[in-house]
Design an enzyme around this catalytic site. Structure first.
Site, short mmCIF file in Angstrom:
data_model
loop_
_atom_site.label_atom_id
_atom_site.label_comp_id
_atom_site.label_asym_id
_atom_site.label_seq_id
_atom_site.Cartn_x
_atom_site.Cartn_y
_atom_site.Cartn_z
N GLU A 106 30.50 32.68 36.85
CA GLU A 106 29.57 32.55 37.91
C GLU A 106 28.04 32.87 37.26
O GLU A 106 27.10 33.52 38.03
CB GLU A 106 29.83 33.35 39.13
N HIS A 148 25.50 37.64 36.93
CA HIS A 148 25.85 38.85 37.69
C HIS A 148 25.23 40.05 37.21
O HIS A 148 25.61 41.03 36.93
CB HIS A 148 27.16 39.14 37.92
N ASP A 162 27.30 44.96 38.26
CA ASP A 162 27.12 43.36 39.12
C ASP A 162 26.06 43.42 39.66
O ASP A 162 25.03 44.21 39.53
CB ASP A 162 28.39 43.22 40.12
C1 TNX Z 1 34.71 35.60 42.37
S1 TNX Z 1 36.40 36.41 39.94
C2 TNX Z 1 34.19 36.62 41.22
C3 TNX Z 1 33.66 38.01 41.69
C4 TNX Z 1 33.89 37.97 43.33
C5 TNX Z 1 35.26 37.33 43.43
C6 TNX Z 1 35.97 37.62 44.99
C7 TNX Z 1 35.15 36.36 39.30
C8 TNX Z 1 34.92 36.22 37.84
N1 TNX Z 1 33.89 36.22 40.11
O1 TNX Z 1 32.22 38.17 41.59
O2 TNX Z 1 33.94 39.37 43.57
O3 TNX Z 1 35.18 36.25 43.43
O4 TNX Z 1 37.06 37.24 45.35
#
Ligand code: TNX
Length: 560
Positions: free
Chosen positions: A332, A268, A198
């Site tokens: 994301e 990420h 990450d």
């Molecule tokens: C979303 S779930 C994210 C994570 C974060 C999380 C916190 C996802 C695919 N991505 O990177 O840690 O929310 O709840």
């Protein structure tokens, strides 16, 4: 004289064979609730005492290990050792492998006055039967145990029963990861989704790119609570060597848990970019992030070295992890750099990607026209998907992989609600349901947070976890077949100690386990709540931290 001596010997023998310890009752009101538990006609309960032996057959390493698991559990709970013997016996506890479907996780358990018979066609089924026996034992040391006369026939509702752990935002040493796996095993969970890379840390050794761990696994500090821009200046570092990761794979496999590694791409990725800045659109420099949230800096899609870099990493990952599914993240991934990056824009031109005229599903945003940049991510993911397919594996990604067109073979993990899962199932893709509002165990368990540890926010009391319906009514029965299971996630931005991980997982994992394993007709919160007391005592026996929300602040759920 002689006869009184033999009388003495005889009575000593008798004493050694009889067991006068108090008798405690076992109960098969266990979590997850089995499919059927029927009292048997003869009414003869089985007594575990000092004459009880655990027999197993055939003498395979898996079955021997299973027998020793049962021995170890009984030792933990009852405080004494039940001997293990290879080969089946007439009486005692018999673990018997039958010929048949080796992929089945089902088991049958029958108790009678003389024996406990546990049968399955695969060692995994025997293991789940052992878990049921373990959870049925009374939590009293040095007692004989009376097992009620029953016939249990049990099998899981879903084949994919997952739990995830984020080892990037905070790093968990090997022993903690093993304890986590122990906790999963108790809940009949069979997939461990290991979040290994990450923005805030790269945690798996990749020999071809040593910078990933030399640089990418170290951050200079962490933001303080929710004060963006702050930094506690306490370095955080740690990674798993390939040997250690293999040890986890083995440890999990012994407990019939498959480890699914997650290597995030193309977003990420700031941990990796810190070490290999030439793979980002701007060229860096980049630091391993010290703040939570989503980095705008992601892999550059116009750089021809990026796809080979990802494939090289996957080569080593595939060598460590034998799981069919390999998680490639995909969530994301902001597009702001790609929109400005000449190389990415040239790639978009070369590929002829244009904005869609039709509207498609796009997570939080509802239905939108896919942009060329979304399609660029999809072009990238497709190559990774094909590569994994060639290697006999299958990609699984967060529901963002639907955006811009999902690649052919990928499995979708639906986290932004269940709509992504519905969309994917309609498109014929397998789906794992992980919606935030039910299964984000980093979310708070109470409305009154005044005595809770700081959390990311949200509200997911155990009642909410329990209430999830994995098979949306919007899907036809055929489409529902694509829902292969359910998972809970433990993201660790605001979880800095392993005690806190336990507190977030327990007892919500018990509710998760019933959603994953038990048939819907047995899903009844009040009955579950009755079963939960014993489970919580078992957690406490193992010294695991537990949230008492379910007692102290029972939730009243809004209508769905
Ligand atoms: C979303 S779930 C994210 C994570 C974060 C999380 C916190 C996802 C695919 N991505 O990177 O840690 O929310 O709840």
């Amino acid at each position: 004289m002689k006869s009184s001596f033999s009388l003495l010997v005889a009575s000593l023998l008798l004493v050694s064979c009889s067991d006068n310890r108090p008798l405690a009752e076992a109960s098969f009101d266990v979590i997850p609730c089995p499919q059927t538990v029927e009292p048997t006609a003869d009414g003869g309960q089985y007594i575990i005492d000092k004459n009880t032996v655990i027999h197993y057959s055939p003498e395979t390493p898996d079955m021997e290990r299973n027998a020793h698991f049962l021995q170890e559990y009984a030792q933990d709970i009852l405080g004494y050792e039940i001997p293990v013997k290879a080969g089946l016996g007439d009486g005692g506890i018999n673990l018997q492998l039958l010929s048949g479907d080796e992929a089945s996780e089902a088991y049958e358990l029958t108790t009678s006055a003389t024996a406990v018979k546990l049968t399955a066609t695969a060692p995994a089924g025997i293991f789940y039967g052992i878990q049921t026996l373990r959870k049925a034992l009374p939590l009293q040391q040095d007692v004989r145990v009376s097992l009620p006369a029953v016939h249990i026939s049990d099998a899981p509702r879903f084949g994919y029963r997952g739990a995830h752990l984020d080892c990037c935002r905070h790093f968990w040493p090997l022993d903690s990861v093993k304890t986590y796996i122990d906790m999963l095993a108790l809940h009949n969970i069979n997939r461990f989704h290991w979040h290994l890379t990450d923005d805030q840390g790269w945690r798996i050794e990749i020999k071809k790119y040593p910078g990933l761990t030399e640089i990418g696994s170290r951050r200079s500090g962490t933001m303080i609570e929710k004060q963006w821009g702050s930094n506690d200046s306490i370095p955080v570092e740690g990674f798993y060597t390939q040997e250690e990761a293999r040890e986890i794979v083995r440890y999990a496999a012994e407990r019939y848990i498959e480890v699914i590694p997650e290597i995030e791409m193309p977003g990420h990725m700031q941990g990796a970019l810190a070490a290999y800045p030439q793979l980002g659109c701007t060229g860096g420099p980049y630091d391993v992030l010290t703040q939570w949230g989503i980095s705008d800096d992601v892999l550059c899609m116009g750089n021809p070295d990026v796809v080979p870099f990802c494939k090289d990493i996957l080569d080593e990952v595939l060598d460590i992890f034998p799981s069919r599914l390999i998680h490639i993240g995909g969530d994301e991934c902001p597009k702001v750099r790609w929109e400005k990056c000449p190389k990415c824009q040239a790639k978009i031109k070369e590929l002829g990607l244009t904005k869609d005229t039709e509207k498609h599903y796009s997570g939080w945003e509802g239905y939108v026209q896919y942009t060329p940049e979304q399609k660029l991510q999809s072009w990238f993911t497709r190559q990774i998907d094909e590569y994994l397919t060639q290697k006999g594996r299958q990609a699984i990604g967060w529901d963002e992989i639907l955006e811009g067109g999902v690649s052919e073979n990928a499995v979708v993990m639906s986290w932004r609600g269940i709509d992504g899962g519905i969309e994917a199932a309609r498109l014929g893709h397998d789906v794992v349901m992980v919606p935030t509002s039910y299964f984000y165990l980093d979310y708070c368990q109470r409305k009154d947070t005044s005595h809770e540890p700081l959390s990311i926010g949200g509200y997911v009391p155990i009642e909410k976890v329990y209430s999830f319906n994995p098979l949306p009514e919007a899907l036809t029965p055929d489409e529902q077949q694509h829902i292969i299971g359910v998972q809970a996630n433990v993201w660790t931005e605001y979880i800095a100690s392993f005690n806190h991980v336990q507190y977030m997982l327990l007892p919500r994992a018990a509710a998760l386990a019933e959603v994953q394993w038990s048939q819907p007709e047995h899903r009844d919160y009040a009955a579950f709540r009755q079963r939960l007391d014993h489970m919580v005592e078992l957690y406490q026996l193992y010294g695991w931290r537990v949230s008492m929300q379910y007692v102290e602040e029972p939730a009243v759920l809004d209508e769905p």
